[in-house]
Design a protein around this motif. Structure first.
Motif, mmCIF file in Angstrom:
data_model
loop_
_atom_site.group_PDB
_atom_site.id
_atom_site.type_symbol
_atom_site.label_atom_id
_atom_site.label_comp_id
_atom_site.label_asym_id
_atom_site.label_seq_id
_atom_site.Cartn_x
_atom_site.Cartn_y
_atom_site.Cartn_z
ATOM 1 N N MET A 270 0.813 -1.217 0.000
ATOM 2 C CA MET A 270 0.000 0.000 0.000
ATOM 3 C C MET A 270 0.848 1.269 0.000
ATOM 4 O O MET A 270 0.393 2.314 0.448
ATOM 5 C CB MET A 270 -0.910 0.004 1.230
ATOM 6 C CG MET A 270 -1.829 -1.159 1.349
ATOM 7 S SD MET A 270 -2.762 -1.017 2.887
ATOM 8 C CE MET A 270 -3.824 -2.414 2.769
ATOM 9 N N ASN A 271 2.052 1.172 -0.511
ATOM 10 C CA ASN A 271 2.964 2.330 -0.481
ATOM 11 C C ASN A 271 2.354 3.574 -1.105
ATOM 12 O O ASN A 271 2.498 4.671 -0.576
ATOM 13 C CB ASN A 271 4.283 1.992 -1.189
ATOM 14 C CG ASN A 271 5.117 1.027 -0.385
ATOM 15 O OD1 ASN A 271 4.972 0.936 0.836
ATOM 16 N ND2 ASN A 271 5.987 0.294 -1.055
ATOM 17 N N THR A 272 1.650 3.416 -2.227
ATOM 18 C CA THR A 272 1.092 4.592 -2.893
ATOM 19 C C THR A 272 0.013 5.249 -2.040
ATOM 20 O O THR A 272 -0.116 6.472 -2.039
ATOM 21 C CB THR A 272 0.515 4.247 -4.279
ATOM 22 O OG1 THR A 272 -0.468 3.219 -4.147
ATOM 23 C CG2 THR A 272 1.623 3.786 -5.223
ATOM 24 N N LEU A 273 -0.757 4.461 -1.302
ATOM 25 C CA LEU A 273 -1.773 5.016 -0.403
ATOM 26 C C LEU A 273 -1.110 5.845 0.686
ATOM 27 O O LEU A 273 -1.477 7.002 0.915
ATOM 28 C CB LEU A 273 -2.617 3.904 0.228
ATOM 29 C CG LEU A 273 -3.575 4.368 1.335
ATOM 30 C CD1 LEU A 273 -4.681 5.248 0.764
ATOM 31 C CD2 LEU A 273 -4.154 3.166 2.080
ATOM 32 N N TYR A 274 -0.127 5.276 1.353
ATOM 33 C CA TYR A 274 0.562 5.995 2.427
ATOM 34 C C TYR A 274 1.219 7.270 1.906
ATOM 35 O O TYR A 274 1.145 8.325 2.533
ATOM 36 C CB TYR A 274 1.608 5.089 3.090
ATOM 37 C CG TYR A 274 1.029 4.145 4.108
ATOM 38 C CD1 TYR A 274 0.866 4.517 5.441
ATOM 39 C CD2 TYR A 274 0.651 2.853 3.755
ATOM 40 C CE1 TYR A 274 0.343 3.654 6.379
ATOM 41 C CE2 TYR A 274 0.129 1.970 4.695
ATOM 42 C CZ TYR A 274 -0.028 2.383 6.009
ATOM 43 O OH TYR A 274 -0.550 1.519 6.933
ATOM 44 N N ILE B 250 -8.158 4.317 9.888
ATOM 45 C CA ILE B 250 -9.401 5.076 9.988
ATOM 46 C C ILE B 250 -9.157 6.466 9.428
ATOM 47 O O ILE B 250 -8.258 7.177 9.882
ATOM 48 C CB ILE B 250 -9.893 5.185 11.441
ATOM 49 C CG1 ILE B 250 -10.104 3.803 12.063
ATOM 50 C CG2 ILE B 250 -11.172 6.022 11.516
ATOM 51 C CD1 ILE B 250 -10.382 3.825 13.546
ATOM 52 N N ILE B 251 -9.950 6.846 8.448
ATOM 53 C CA ILE B 251 -9.915 8.194 7.878
ATOM 54 C C ILE B 251 -11.342 8.719 7.965
ATOM 55 O O ILE B 251 -12.271 8.047 7.519
ATOM 56 C CB ILE B 251 -9.462 8.182 6.403
ATOM 57 C CG1 ILE B 251 -8.125 7.456 6.248
ATOM 58 C CG2 ILE B 251 -9.379 9.603 5.856
ATOM 59 C CD1 ILE B 251 -7.740 7.173 4.806
ATOM 60 N N ASN B 252 -11.518 9.884 8.548
ATOM 61 C CA ASN B 252 -12.861 10.454 8.598
ATOM 62 C C ASN B 252 -12.808 11.959 8.588
ATOM 63 O O ASN B 252 -11.747 12.562 8.660
ATOM 64 C CB ASN B 252 -13.672 9.907 9.791
ATOM 65 C CG ASN B 252 -13.075 10.243 11.115
ATOM 66 O OD1 ASN B 252 -12.604 11.349 11.339
ATOM 67 N ND2 ASN B 252 -13.102 9.296 12.038
ATOM 68 N N ASN B 253 -13.955 12.580 8.498
ATOM 69 C CA ASN B 253 -14.013 14.038 8.467
ATOM 70 C C ASN B 253 -14.432 14.607 9.826
ATOM 71 O O ASN B 253 -14.866 15.739 9.908
ATOM 72 C CB ASN B 253 -14.957 14.525 7.365
ATOM 73 C CG ASN B 253 -16.405 14.185 7.653
ATOM 74 O OD1 ASN B 253 -16.703 13.316 8.458
ATOM 75 N ND2 ASN B 253 -17.298 14.862 6.971
ATOM 76 N N LYS B 254 -14.277 13.825 10.877
ATOM 77 C CA LYS B 254 -14.665 14.271 12.213
ATOM 78 C C LYS B 254 -13.464 14.688 13.060
ATOM 79 O O LYS B 254 -13.637 15.112 14.174
ATOM 80 C CB LYS B 254 -15.416 13.157 12.929
ATOM 81 C CG LYS B 254 -16.700 12.800 12.235
ATOM 82 C CD LYS B 254 -17.365 11.660 12.933
ATOM 83 C CE LYS B 254 -18.603 11.256 12.164
ATOM 84 N NZ LYS B 254 -19.281 10.143 12.728
ATOM 85 N N LYS C 262 1.523 13.102 1.541
ATOM 86 C CA LYS C 262 1.720 14.245 0.647
ATOM 87 C C LYS C 262 0.573 15.245 0.759
ATOM 88 O O LYS C 262 0.792 16.461 0.736
ATOM 89 C CB LYS C 262 1.844 13.754 -0.796
ATOM 90 C CG LYS C 262 2.032 14.860 -1.806
ATOM 91 C CD LYS C 262 2.113 14.307 -3.213
ATOM 92 C CE LYS C 262 2.166 15.443 -4.207
ATOM 93 N NZ LYS C 262 2.036 14.961 -5.578
ATOM 94 N N ASN C 263 -0.647 14.743 0.891
ATOM 95 C CA ASN C 263 -1.825 15.605 0.946
ATOM 96 C C ASN C 263 -2.259 15.950 2.368
ATOM 97 O O ASN C 263 -3.329 16.529 2.556
ATOM 98 C CB ASN C 263 -2.968 14.947 0.171
ATOM 99 C CG ASN C 263 -2.683 14.937 -1.306
ATOM 100 O OD1 ASN C 263 -2.785 15.964 -1.964
ATOM 101 N ND2 ASN C 263 -2.276 13.795 -1.830
ATOM 102 N N LYS C 264 -1.410 15.575 3.317
ATOM 103 C CA LYS C 264 -1.653 15.887 4.741
ATOM 104 C C LYS C 264 -3.049 15.452 5.206
ATOM 105 O O LYS C 264 -3.758 16.188 5.880
ATOM 106 C CB LYS C 264 -1.421 17.363 5.011
ATOM 107 C CG LYS C 264 0.008 17.810 4.746
ATOM 108 C CD LYS C 264 0.188 19.268 5.025
ATOM 109 C CE LYS C 264 1.549 19.826 4.797
ATOM 110 N NZ LYS C 264 2.593 19.137 4.193
ATOM 111 N N ILE C 265 -3.407 14.241 4.801
ATOM 112 C CA ILE C 265 -4.684 13.664 5.206
ATOM 113 C C ILE C 265 -4.453 12.874 6.485
ATOM 114 O O ILE C 265 -3.654 11.935 6.499
ATOM 115 C CB ILE C 265 -5.275 12.776 4.092
ATOM 116 C CG1 ILE C 265 -5.550 13.651 2.858
ATOM 117 C CG2 ILE C 265 -6.534 12.054 4.574
ATOM 118 C CD1 ILE C 265 -5.914 12.891 1.618
#
Length: 184
Positions: free
Chosen positions: A152-156, A179-183, A161-164
């Motif tokens: 999953m290197n490209t995901l990480y 876990i990725i969320n908008n909260k 890079k996009n500071k997500i």
């Protein structure tokens, strides 16, 4: 057959056949997230014999929620349809057969919870395509992010890079979820 007994039997058969389902601990953790956040529309990418789909469906039965789940394998898809009926959840699950990378752009529905457990090398592609299908409040979970991080290197790289912001939670002794969320 009562639903929880069916799930235990399905898990047992999965272990005997070496089907890579999420662990019972992982299922409990994710279902607790669905319950506590009152998610009602779930998208699942990659599901083995659909153990996780049925776990989610049991959480959604009283909420009148729905699940769309995508599976690449014809054999797994056929088994899933039978399992959904036997667990009495086929009325809230829409199984789709095919390549998620081709199916995702055409989905019209929006989701508040997305569970990505498909081919690990496509995790970034699944993330980007499914992210376009999100409601206002949402969570994306990506499975197996410790054990298969090297796939999953490209995901990480994209997330960094996009500071997500993301959080890794180790649930099983050898693996965990992202876990990725908008909260946050």
């Amino acid at each position: 057959m009562e639903q929880n007994i069916f799930l235990k039997e399905l898990k047992k058969k999965s272990k005997e056949r070496n089907i890579p389902n999420i662990s019972e601990e992982n299922a409990q953790f994710l279902c607790k997230m669905v319950r506590e956040n009152r998610y009602k529309n779930i998208l699942e990418i990659g599901t083995a014999n659909w153990y996780s789909s049925i776990c989610f469906a049991l959480e959604l039965l009283e909420k009148q929620g729905s699940i769309t789940t995508i599976e690449f394998s014809q054999e797994a898809y056929e088994e899933a349809k039978s399992n959904f009926k036997e667990a009495w959840v086929d009325h809230i699950i829409t199984p789709l057969l095919g390549n998620a990378l081709s199916i995702l752009p055409d989905l019209q529905e929006t989701y508040d919870f997305i569970f990505i457990d498909g081919m690990k090398k496509h995790s970034l592609d699944f993330y980007l395509l499914s992210k376009e299908k999100l409601k206002q409040w949402w969570t994306i979970i990506i499975d197996d992010v410790i054990k298969f991080k090297h796939k999953m290197n490209t995901l990480y790289e994209y997330l960094e890079k996009n500071k997500i912001f993301y959080e890794i939670v180790q649930i099983d002794p050898d693996d965990g979820i992202m876990i990725i969320n908008n909260k946050t």
